[in-house]
Design a protein around this motif. Structure first.
Motif, PDB file in Angstrom:
ATOM      1  N   CYS A 172       0.858  -1.182   0.000  1.00  9.85           N
ATOM      2  CA  CYS A 172       0.000   0.000   0.000  1.00  9.85           C
ATOM      3  C   CYS A 172       0.894   1.231   0.000  1.00  9.85           C
ATOM      4  O   CYS A 172       1.646   1.470   0.958  1.00  9.85           O
ATOM      5  N   CYS A 185      -0.341   3.764   2.949  1.00  4.79           N
ATOM      6  CA  CYS A 185      -0.162   3.340   4.337  1.00  4.79           C
ATOM      7  C   CYS A 185       1.219   2.757   4.599  1.00  4.79           C
ATOM      8  O   CYS A 185       1.574   2.508   5.754  1.00  4.79           O
ATOM      9  N   HIS A 218      -7.435  -0.913   0.759  1.00  2.87           N
ATOM     10  CA  HIS A 218      -7.363   0.512   1.097  1.00  2.87           C
ATOM     11  C   HIS A 218      -8.625   1.202   0.597  1.00  2.87           C
ATOM     12  O   HIS A 218      -8.937   1.160  -0.589  1.00  2.87           O
ATOM     13  N   CYS A 278      -6.503   1.572   5.455  1.00  2.00           N
ATOM     14  CA  CYS A 278      -6.517   0.153   5.125  1.00  2.00           C
ATOM     15  C   CYS A 278      -7.330  -0.583   6.191  1.00  2.00           C
ATOM     16  O   CYS A 278      -7.080  -0.415   7.391  1.00  2.00           O
TER      17      CYS A 278
END
Length: 330
Positions: free
Chosen positions: A103, A106, A116, A123
């Motif tokens: 991600c 994140c 996400h 997330c």
């Protein structure tokens, strides 16, 4: 001359929050009209069964709606900088390999079934969908509140509809103009909500029985088994009754922690070459006759049974960390 500042647009969370608050007010307004007119008339004429049934259903519906608005869907907080997108993480769930996706917002590798949400910018563990009616994501930690809300709304709408129809039948020969108009308006609203809510409850019940999620494609596991399916009875237990487990408030997801410096050869796993298939389960190639050596990412029995992905991680047979070449672009 003073410089006039241009008006700034409202924050993006204002409108969804106002819409969620409007739904709470709408429930309160229709309930007040219902209890003040048709339900009151029935109670005054000795039929106390209607307020006795609809009263607790309203309390349960209002409680589940407010709880779902402010609940934690299972947020996985920002990761650490120790791991990066150049490292490949592979975990096994019920004899099926999953490549963890990185991600970018994140900054950690997402566990299986973690997605996400672009609206909430978080997330969510065991993500199902983003519910615009409550302006919150539906995930591992609040899915049971979502099911409780849908079930209580169905029961409450059905009870309100039946009560209003009985009131209209009992007052056919009486001149209760305002009471009848209010009863008709409330009955139409209850019928309008009852039909889609019943369909939603049926769809969610089928999804829970098959261990599926709304955000996943229906044909994702068509050519193989669903590794998250433990049977209908176990699926309902893990979703509704099992302990939720601890919240992920640490600096990074524990899946990223390197426990042992074991490295496995690349030829033991065959990853898909299509970028769109990176989020799908990866099966070992025909040349691999055994699973890769374990990384001991988790010791069975330490996490509570039924804690969403934590429970699924309990069944990981092995994990891999394969370093990618430095010249590979991100």
């Amino acid at each position: 001359m003073p410089v006039l500042k241009e008006p700034q647009p409202p924050p993006p969370w204002i409108l969804p929050s106002l819409f969620a608050a409007f739904n709470v007010v709408l429930l309160l307004v229709f309930s007040a009209l219902f209890f003040a007119f048709p339900c009151r008339w029935l109670a005054q004429n000795g039929e106390w069964v209607f307020p006795i049934v609809t009263g607790p259903l309203f309390v349960l519906t209002f409680f589940s709606l407010v709880s779902l608005n402010f609940s934690d869907p299972g947020i996985l907080h920002r990761g650490s900088n120790e791991q990066g997108p150049m490292t490949v993480h592979v975990v096994w769930v019920n004899h099926r390999a999953f490549r963890l996706q990185w991600c970018q917002k994140c900054c950690f590798h997402r566990p299986p079934r973690t997605y996400h949400c672009p609206l909430c910018n978080i997330c969510v563990e065991d993500f199902d969908h983003h519910c615009m009616w409550v302006n919150n994501c539906i995930g591992h930690r609040n899915f049971r509140f979502f099911m409780l809300l849908v079930l209580s709304l169905c029961l409450y709408s059905g009870a309100v509809l039946v009560t209003c129809l009985i009131f209209l039948l009992r007052t056919t020969q009486q001149l209760l103009y305002i009471d009848k108009v209010v009863a008709i308006v409330v009955a139409v609203a209850a019928a309008g909500f009852l039909v889609p809510l019943s369909l939603l409850l049926l769809i969610q019940a089928l999804s829970v029985s098959a261990a599926e999620r709304s955000c996943e494609g229906k044909c994702q596991y068509l050519q193989g088994y669903n590794p998250f399916d433990h049977g209908c009875t176990s699926n309902w237990y893990l979703t509704i009754c099992a302990p939720l487990g601890p919240r992920y408030m640490a600096k990074a997801v524990w899946l990223q922690r390197v426990v042992e410096p074991d490295w496995a050869p690349v030829q033991n796993l065959h990853f898909p070459t299509c970028p769109s298939a990176l989020s799908r389960p990866v099966l070992p190639g025909p040349g691999s006759c055994h699973q890769p050596p374990p990384l001991a990412l988790h010791k069975p029995g330490k996490a509570p049974r039924g804690s969403g992905e934590a429970e699924a991680v309990q069944e990981f047979h092995t994990g891999l960390m394969l370093p990618l070449p430095q010249e590979v672009p991100r």
